[in-house]
Write a protein that holds these residues in place. Structure first.
Motif, mmCIF file in Angstrom:
data_model
loop_
_atom_site.group_PDB
_atom_site.id
_atom_site.type_symbol
_atom_site.label_atom_id
_atom_site.label_comp_id
_atom_site.label_asym_id
_atom_site.label_seq_id
_atom_site.Cartn_x
_atom_site.Cartn_y
_atom_site.Cartn_z
ATOM 1 N N GLN A 69 0.826 -1.205 0.000
ATOM 2 C CA GLN A 69 0.000 0.000 0.000
ATOM 3 C C GLN A 69 0.862 1.258 0.000
ATOM 4 O O GLN A 69 0.541 2.235 -0.693
ATOM 5 N N ASN A 70 1.954 1.242 0.765
ATOM 6 C CA ASN A 70 2.841 2.408 0.800
ATOM 7 C C ASN A 70 3.458 2.662 -0.570
ATOM 8 O O ASN A 70 3.600 3.812 -1.002
ATOM 9 N N ALA A 71 3.845 1.587 -1.258
ATOM 10 C CA ALA A 71 4.436 1.738 -2.587
ATOM 11 C C ALA A 71 3.434 2.340 -3.567
ATOM 12 O O ALA A 71 3.759 3.263 -4.329
ATOM 13 N N VAL A 72 2.212 1.837 -3.546
ATOM 14 C CA VAL A 72 1.172 2.353 -4.447
ATOM 15 C C VAL A 72 0.858 3.819 -4.124
ATOM 16 O O VAL A 72 0.672 4.645 -5.028
ATOM 17 N N GLU A 73 0.805 4.143 -2.840
ATOM 18 C CA GLU A 73 0.546 5.525 -2.439
ATOM 19 C C GLU A 73 1.652 6.449 -2.953
ATOM 20 O O GLU A 73 1.376 7.562 -3.431
ATOM 21 N N THR A 74 2.905 6.006 -2.881
ATOM 22 C CA THR A 74 4.028 6.794 -3.392
ATOM 23 C C THR A 74 3.864 7.066 -4.882
ATOM 24 O O THR A 74 4.064 8.194 -5.356
ATOM 25 N N ILE A 75 3.478 6.054 -5.624
ATOM 26 C CA ILE A 75 3.324 6.189 -7.078
ATOM 27 C C ILE A 75 2.184 7.137 -7.427
ATOM 28 O O ILE A 75 2.341 8.058 -8.232
ATOM 29 N N LEU A 76 1.027 6.921 -6.807
ATOM 30 C CA LEU A 76 -0.157 7.704 -7.168
ATOM 31 C C LEU A 76 -0.070 9.156 -6.704
ATOM 32 O O LEU A 76 -0.756 10.020 -7.240
ATOM 33 N N HIS A 77 0.763 9.440 -5.692
ATOM 34 C CA HIS A 77 0.918 10.810 -5.206
ATOM 35 C C HIS A 77 2.111 11.520 -5.847
ATOM 36 O O HIS A 77 2.400 12.668 -5.499
ATOM 37 N N SER A 78 2.801 10.852 -6.738
ATOM 38 C CA SER A 78 3.992 11.449 -7.341
ATOM 39 C C SER A 78 3.613 12.538 -8.339
ATOM 40 O O SER A 78 2.522 12.546 -8.914
ATOM 41 N N LYS A 79 4.565 13.450 -8.565
ATOM 42 C CA LYS A 79 4.347 14.545 -9.524
ATOM 43 C C LYS A 79 4.283 14.010 -10.947
ATOM 44 O O LYS A 79 3.466 14.475 -11.751
ATOM 45 N N VAL A 80 5.139 13.025 -11.260
ATOM 46 C CA VAL A 80 5.144 12.506 -12.631
ATOM 47 C C VAL A 80 3.864 11.744 -12.945
ATOM 48 O O VAL A 80 3.412 11.721 -14.098
ATOM 49 N N ILE A 108 3.632 8.868 -16.616
ATOM 50 C CA ILE A 108 3.930 7.437 -16.444
ATOM 51 C C ILE A 108 2.649 6.608 -16.550
ATOM 52 O O ILE A 108 2.332 5.797 -15.701
ATOM 53 N N ASP A 109 1.905 6.837 -17.628
ATOM 54 C CA ASP A 109 0.705 6.041 -17.894
ATOM 55 C C ASP A 109 -0.307 6.144 -16.760
ATOM 56 O O ASP A 109 -0.641 5.162 -16.100
ATOM 57 N N THR A 110 -0.813 7.360 -16.547
ATOM 58 C CA THR A 110 -1.698 7.639 -15.422
ATOM 59 C C THR A 110 -2.915 6.723 -15.381
ATOM 60 O O THR A 110 -3.280 6.208 -14.335
ATOM 61 N N VAL A 111 -3.560 6.512 -16.524
ATOM 62 C CA VAL A 111 -4.801 5.718 -16.530
ATOM 63 C C VAL A 111 -4.520 4.297 -16.072
ATOM 64 O O VAL A 111 -5.225 3.720 -15.250
ATOM 65 N N ASP A 112 -3.421 3.694 -16.579
ATOM 66 C CA ASP A 112 -3.082 2.331 -16.180
ATOM 67 C C ASP A 112 -2.803 2.253 -14.680
ATOM 68 O O ASP A 112 -3.234 1.322 -14.007
ATOM 69 N N ASN A 113 -2.043 3.207 -14.168
ATOM 70 C CA ASN A 113 -1.751 3.210 -12.736
ATOM 71 C C ASN A 113 -3.019 3.322 -11.912
ATOM 72 O O ASN A 113 -3.188 2.626 -10.911
ATOM 73 N N GLN A 114 -3.898 4.211 -12.315
ATOM 74 C CA GLN A 114 -5.113 4.470 -11.555
ATOM 75 C C GLN A 114 -6.009 3.237 -11.497
ATOM 76 O O GLN A 114 -6.731 3.028 -10.523
ATOM 77 N N VAL A 115 -5.940 2.430 -12.533
ATOM 78 C CA VAL A 115 -6.782 1.229 -12.600
ATOM 79 C C VAL A 115 -6.043 -0.010 -12.098
ATOM 80 O O VAL A 115 -6.571 -0.778 -11.291
ATOM 81 N N SER A 116 -4.814 -0.185 -12.566
ATOM 82 C CA SER A 116 -4.106 -1.443 -12.302
ATOM 83 C C SER A 116 -3.541 -1.532 -10.887
ATOM 84 O O SER A 116 -3.505 -2.623 -10.303
ATOM 85 N N LEU A 117 -3.112 -0.408 -10.315
ATOM 86 C CA LEU A 117 -2.492 -0.484 -8.989
ATOM 87 C C LEU A 117 -3.496 -0.827 -7.885
ATOM 88 O O LEU A 117 -3.202 -1.662 -7.030
ATOM 89 N N ILE A 147 12.034 8.753 -16.652
ATOM 90 C CA ILE A 147 10.647 8.418 -16.993
ATOM 91 C C ILE A 147 10.602 7.064 -17.693
ATOM 92 O O ILE A 147 9.736 6.222 -17.414
ATOM 93 N N MET A 148 11.553 6.820 -18.600
ATOM 94 C CA MET A 148 11.596 5.539 -19.304
ATOM 95 C C MET A 148 11.823 4.388 -18.325
ATOM 96 O O MET A 148 11.190 3.327 -18.433
#
Length: 290
Positions: free
Chosen positions: A125-136, A142-151, A274-275
């Motif tokens: 959960q901490n890892a996912v929170e870090t990703i979803l709260h990141s500036k990028v 970094i594929d926002t839609v995929d992250n929002q759904v897949s994570l 980013i890559m």
């Protein structure tokens, strides 16, 4: 306290309709009640049976029959309003409890997991929170839609498997004797190995998720520097004029070239970060738990 030592947060199946998820999240105590199988306490205090007559008798003694009539009306009105409020609250609570019971397999409480599984889920959960709260992520880099759904789906899948593993850990502990008879160790070993293999697989999955989060944090830092450089880039002509006006020609050309080279270097670092973050996401999501 170290956030990694905290118990995991409630996990709800992301495929549930949003309105149901909101209802479930709003009443964690009812989710626990539904999980335990207990019923709501609907009993009322018997003290009212003695207090009300006693109060009316006191009013009669002090004011007579007229006072008792007025007091009875007032008390009746108060009791009616209170009953209506309690009844409305009771019906709303009963509805949410029924919802929690209906969807009992669609959420995971911290107490559904043993301690090691709780800690592993919290790390995920901490890892996912870090990703979803990141500036990028918020900038859509970094594929926002995929992250929002897949994570969220990734957390749900990990949580489900940890809940099952916790249950089997407990069952395993009950069934396996503390002291095995001589020569019987090998008979039980395959079952222990199966649990260990499942734990190792889930731990590796969470480590991959944490690796993705680390790449995102790295990209965030470079993105911050990149944005600062972009702001400076808008003022490049001013810097170039300053150098041209104050530095000898042979040095001026060198300094101006350094400005351009530095901007290109930071931009390259940003693109590479980013890559790398996208590659980490691809490796994680290429083999979904589902």
């Amino acid at each position: 306290m170290d956030p990694r030592a905290l118990p995991p947060r409630l996990v709800i199946d992301p495929s549930l309709p949003p309105e149901i998820s909101v209802e479930l999240r709003s009443s964690p105590h009812l989710l626990r009640l539904a999980r335990s199988g207990k019923r709501m306490d609907t009993t009322t205090s018997p003290a009212l049976l003695f207090v009300l007559p006693g109060f009316l008798f006191l009013v009669y003694a002090l004011t007579g029959a007229d006072g008792v009539f007025v007091a009875s009306l007032a008390m009746g009105l108060i009791v009616l309003i209170r009953w209506m409020a309690l009844d409305s609250t009771y019906r709303s609570t009963k509805r949410r409890l029924r919802l929690a019971q209906t969807h009992a397999e669609r959420y995971i409480l911290p107490e559904d997991l043993d301690y090691p599984c709780q800690m592993l889920l919290r790390r995920a959960q901490n890892a996912v929170e870090t990703i979803l709260h990141s500036k990028v992520h918020r900038a859509g880099l970094i594929d926002t839609v995929d992250n929002q759904v897949s994570l969220p789906e990734e957390i749900w899948q990990i949580g489900q498997r940890l809940r099952r593993l916790s249950s089997m850990h407990a069952e395993h502990g009950r069934l396996i004797p503390r002291e095995l008879p001589a020569g019987m160790e090998d008979a039980f070993k395959p079952y222990t190995s199966a649990l260990d293999a499942a734990w190792t697989s889930l731990s590796q999955r969470v480590r991959h998720l944490e690796g993705y989060a680390k790449q995102v944090l790295k990209a965030d830092k470079v993105y911050h520097a990149h944005m600062r450089l972009e702001a400076l880039a808008a003022k490049t002509p001013e810097y170039q004029r300053l150098i041209a006006d104050t530095v000898r020609d042979e040095l001026a050309h060198e300094r101006i070239r350094e400005l351009a080279d530095q901007a290109a270097h930071v931009r390259k670092l940003f693109e590479e970060s980013i890559m790398e973050a996208r590659q980490a996401a691809g490796e994680l999501l290429r083999s979904p738990l589902t």
